[in-house]
Design a protein around this motif. Structure first.
Motif, PDB file in Angstrom:
ATOM      1  N   ARG A  58       0.847  -1.343   0.230  1.00 52.36           N
ATOM      2  CA  ARG A  58       0.012  -0.161  -0.004  1.00 52.36           C
ATOM      3  C   ARG A  58       0.663   1.388  -0.010  1.00 52.36           C
ATOM      4  N   LEU A  59       2.006   1.041   0.620  1.00 53.23           N
ATOM      5  CA  LEU A  59       2.808   2.412   0.658  1.00 53.23           C
ATOM      6  C   LEU A  59       3.332   2.844  -0.488  1.00 53.23           C
ATOM      7  N   THR A  60       3.414   1.976  -1.469  1.00 55.13           N
ATOM      8  CA  THR A  60       4.231   2.217  -2.700  1.00 55.13           C
ATOM      9  C   THR A  60       3.482   2.002  -3.966  1.00 55.13           C
ATOM     10  N   ARG A  61       2.447   1.190  -3.870  1.00 56.80           N
ATOM     11  CA  ARG A  61       1.648   0.683  -5.297  1.00 56.80           C
ATOM     12  C   ARG A  61       1.362   1.846  -6.013  1.00 56.80           C
ATOM     13  N   ASP A  62       1.108   2.946  -5.679  1.00 52.20           N
ATOM     14  CA  ASP A  62       0.584   4.149  -6.254  1.00 52.20           C
ATOM     15  C   ASP A  62       1.533   5.438  -6.509  1.00 52.20           C
ATOM     16  N   GLY A  63       2.652   5.044  -5.657  1.00 54.71           N
ATOM     17  CA  GLY A  63       3.381   6.404  -5.570  1.00 54.71           C
ATOM     18  C   GLY A  63       4.954   6.140  -5.923  1.00 54.71           C
ATOM     19  N   LYS A 223      10.721  28.012  13.329  1.00 51.60           N
ATOM     20  CA  LYS A 223      11.037  26.848  12.362  1.00 51.60           C
ATOM     21  C   LYS A 223      10.083  25.984  12.133  1.00 51.60           C
ATOM     22  N   ALA A 224       9.548  25.786  10.752  1.00 52.33           N
ATOM     23  CA  ALA A 224       8.477  24.769  10.530  1.00 52.33           C
ATOM     24  C   ALA A 224       9.337  23.482  11.098  1.00 52.33           C
ATOM     25  N   LYS A 225       8.168  22.583  11.329  1.00 58.36           N
ATOM     26  CA  LYS A 225       8.488  21.229  11.604  1.00 58.36           C
ATOM     27  C   LYS A 225       7.689  20.285  10.788  1.00 58.36           C
ATOM     28  N   ILE A 226       8.512  19.193  10.399  1.00 53.28           N
ATOM     29  CA  ILE A 226       8.089  18.348   9.397  1.00 53.28           C
ATOM     30  C   ILE A 226       8.104  16.876   9.911  1.00 53.28           C
ATOM     31  N   ALA A 227       7.382  16.027   9.834  1.00 48.87           N
ATOM     32  CA  ALA A 227       7.514  14.578  10.025  1.00 48.87           C
ATOM     33  C   ALA A 227       6.834  13.628   8.623  1.00 48.87           C
ATOM     34  N   ILE A 228       7.372  12.698   8.427  1.00 49.78           N
ATOM     35  CA  ILE A 228       6.781  11.580   7.814  1.00 49.78           C
ATOM     36  C   ILE A 228       5.922  10.779   8.472  1.00 49.78           C
ATOM     37  N   LEU A 229       4.612  11.086   8.064  1.00 49.15           N
ATOM     38  CA  LEU A 229       3.585  10.217   8.789  1.00 49.15           C
ATOM     39  C   LEU A 229       4.103   8.817   8.986  1.00 49.15           C
ATOM     40  N   PRO A 230       4.055   8.478  10.423  1.00 47.73           N
ATOM     41  CA  PRO A 230       4.231   7.183  10.812  1.00 47.73           C
ATOM     42  C   PRO A 230       3.030   6.126  10.861  1.00 47.73           C
ATOM     43  N   ASP A 231       2.360   6.166   9.731  1.00 41.45           N
ATOM     44  CA  ASP A 231       1.099   5.364   9.592  1.00 41.45           C
ATOM     45  C   ASP A 231       1.345   3.870   9.409  1.00 41.45           C
ATOM     46  N   PHE A 232       0.295   2.967   9.365  1.00 43.02           N
ATOM     47  CA  PHE A 232       0.656   1.666   9.538  1.00 43.02           C
ATOM     48  C   PHE A 232       1.019   1.040   8.027  1.00 43.02           C
ATOM     49  N   ASP A 233       0.866   1.786   7.077  1.00 43.36           N
ATOM     50  CA  ASP A 233       1.308   1.455   5.847  1.00 43.36           C
ATOM     51  C   ASP A 233       2.942   1.281   5.716  1.00 43.36           C
ATOM     52  N   HIS A 234       3.592   2.218   6.522  1.00 46.33           N
ATOM     53  CA  HIS A 234       4.929   2.320   6.609  1.00 46.33           C
ATOM     54  C   HIS A 234       5.605   0.702   7.368  1.00 46.33           C
ATOM     55  N   PHE A 235       4.970   0.494   8.409  1.00 45.05           N
ATOM     56  CA  PHE A 235       5.180  -0.928   9.050  1.00 45.05           C
ATOM     57  C   PHE A 235       4.940  -1.850   8.223  1.00 45.05           C
ATOM     58  N   VAL A 236       3.894  -2.064   7.428  1.00 46.32           N
ATOM     59  CA  VAL A 236       3.425  -3.140   6.499  1.00 46.32           C
ATOM     60  C   VAL A 236       4.488  -3.285   5.706  1.00 46.32           C
ATOM     61  N   TRP A 237       5.068  -2.179   5.111  1.00 55.44           N
ATOM     62  CA  TRP A 237       6.103  -2.324   3.884  1.00 55.44           C
ATOM     63  C   TRP A 237       7.339  -2.917   4.377  1.00 55.44           C
ATOM     64  N   HIS A 238       7.883  -2.535   5.791  1.00 54.18           N
ATOM     65  CA  HIS A 238       8.906  -3.010   6.238  1.00 54.18           C
ATOM     66  C   HIS A 238       8.800  -4.497   6.519  1.00 54.18           C
ATOM     67  N   TRP A 239       7.323  -5.025   7.073  1.00 51.74           N
ATOM     68  CA  TRP A 239       7.251  -6.290   7.333  1.00 51.74           C
ATOM     69  C   TRP A 239       7.115  -7.115   6.051  1.00 51.74           C
TER      70      TRP A 239
END
Length: 384
Positions: A58-63, A223-239
């Motif tokens: 899901r993390l990468t199939r469309d992006g 200063k602006a603050k940014i973060a890569i959203l730590p959503d479930f899709d990230h963990f599923v990709w690593h797993w």
């Protein structure tokens, strides 16, 4: 596309060079080329299978976009790949002046130029082109119509990518050896399975708290603050990555199902994955993300540190079970560093100078968001 000898290679500054998305066949060709660097213990065909498997997550199939630097005069289907990389479209957060925006960004990975083509300026040309393309690539549906920042993790030090705007950020880690540890009868640490990680590490409540923390912090600093959203899709990709390796390398074993550990009393949780390298020494259990509340008293602080230490011991045991050499996590907070001293008083904070250098290119200044930026949650889950 993969010629053994290509006569009359163009110069890196040639106006005939263009950076374009690869065709499906060219993508496979680029994977075959970079396999010598990244296939690890897999053979080439299995490595291609792994890359196809990850692309379907899901993390990468469309992006996911595979980029190739080629000569515009060569026909599609017969173009020589001079250099290549991938970009991954990701969800992110940006906080500024008391407001938090859901934004989109890109991570860059799989940067490769075959050895016989190096020294001709192709990687340099590719990044000169890429930095301009990524600003607006696949941003048509975004409110700003552009990306405010992009990230990559350099394995060639801090200087090369900095010349194109990807500035190195904090890149430290701590590690513990894998160890078969005894179970403490009073320890309330519990294993986390995928559904548990979803509930404790990246639930809507956890992400809402993160948004509020970033909002409050943006009121205290310009200063602006940014973060890569730590959503479930990230963990599923690593797993998906670790499960693929486990299936191919250890077919006699059941898939790894323990995805982290936690302590409900102290409200401390982490998610991890197993990275299978070319040798046993390269096998690492990475803690992808830690989640805990800031303590409000000395007693709370000690309870959190003790819980972290117990979780780290559980991670050591899991690493031993899967023939990992060590447990590692990135950019530890002061609380985590204190927990490490409970587990191993000799553990040291390592500042990386070459491998996995977290790098960020910020273009928010063009939108009046300031010249500098703070990178929140610079942890392993965001690696690409």
């Amino acid at each position: 596309m993969i010629a053994a000898a290509v006569p009359d290679l163009p110069a890196g500054e040639s106006p005939d060079l263009i950076l374009v998305p690869a065709t499906p066949a060219e993508r496979i060709a680029s994977i075959k080329l970079n396999s010598v660097a990244w296939k690890g213990p897999l053979d080439v065909e299995t490595y291609i299978e792994r890359e196809d498997h990850l692309m379907q997550q899901r993390l990468t199939r469309d992006g996911l976009t595979c980029w190739i630097l080629v000569d515009r005069n060569e026909p599609v289907g017969g173009r020589t790949i001079l250099s290549s990389c991938e970009s991954y479209r990701k969800k992110a957060l940006m906080a500024h002046d008391g407001h938090v925006e859901d934004v989109a960004t890109h991570g860059v990975g799989s940067v490769y130029c075959r050895p016989e083509f190096r020294g001709k300026g192709y990687a340099k040309r590719m990044f000169e082109e890429l930095r301009l393309k990524l600003d607006t690539w696949e941003m048509e549906e975004e409110s700003r119509r552009k990306s405010l920042f992009t990230v990559l993790f350099s394995d060639i030090g801090k200087k090369f990518y900095a010349q194109f705007g990807w500035r190195p950020f904090l890149s430290s880690h701590m590690s513990l050896p894998a160890m078969e540890s005894a179970v403490d009868g009073g320890d309330v640490t519990r294993d986390l399975f995928a559904k548990d990680v979803q509930q404790t590490v990246c639930s809507e409540a956890v992400l809402a708290k993160l948004r509020d923390q970033m909002r409050v912090a943006s009121l205290k600093s310009s200063k602006a603050k940014i973060a890569i959203l730590p959503d479930f899709d990230h963990f599923v990709w690593h797993w998906a990555r670790e499960e693929f390796f486990a299936e191919k390398l250890l077919p006699e074993r059941s898939p790894p199902v323990v995805k982290g550990a936690g302590n409900d009393q102290a409200r401390v949780y982490c998610a991890w994955n197993r990275n299978f390298g070319e040798t046993p020494e390269d096998n690492v259990l990475y803690i992808l993300r830690w989640v805990y509340d800031d303590p409000t008293s000395p007693a709370e602080e000690q309870a959190i540190i003790k819980a972290m230490a117990s979780i780290l011991r559980r991670a050591q045991h899991e690493a031993h079970e899967w023939n990992m050499s060590k447990v590692e996590f990135w950019n530890p907070t002061p609380l985590l560093q204190k927990a490490m001293t409970l587990v191993d008083p000799k553990a040291e904070l390592v500042h990386r100078e070459k491998d996995s250098i977290a790098s960020l290119r910020w273009t928010g200044s063009e939108d009046g968001l300031g010249k500098d930026v703070e990178w929140w949650l610079n942890e392993k889950y965001a690696w690409c």
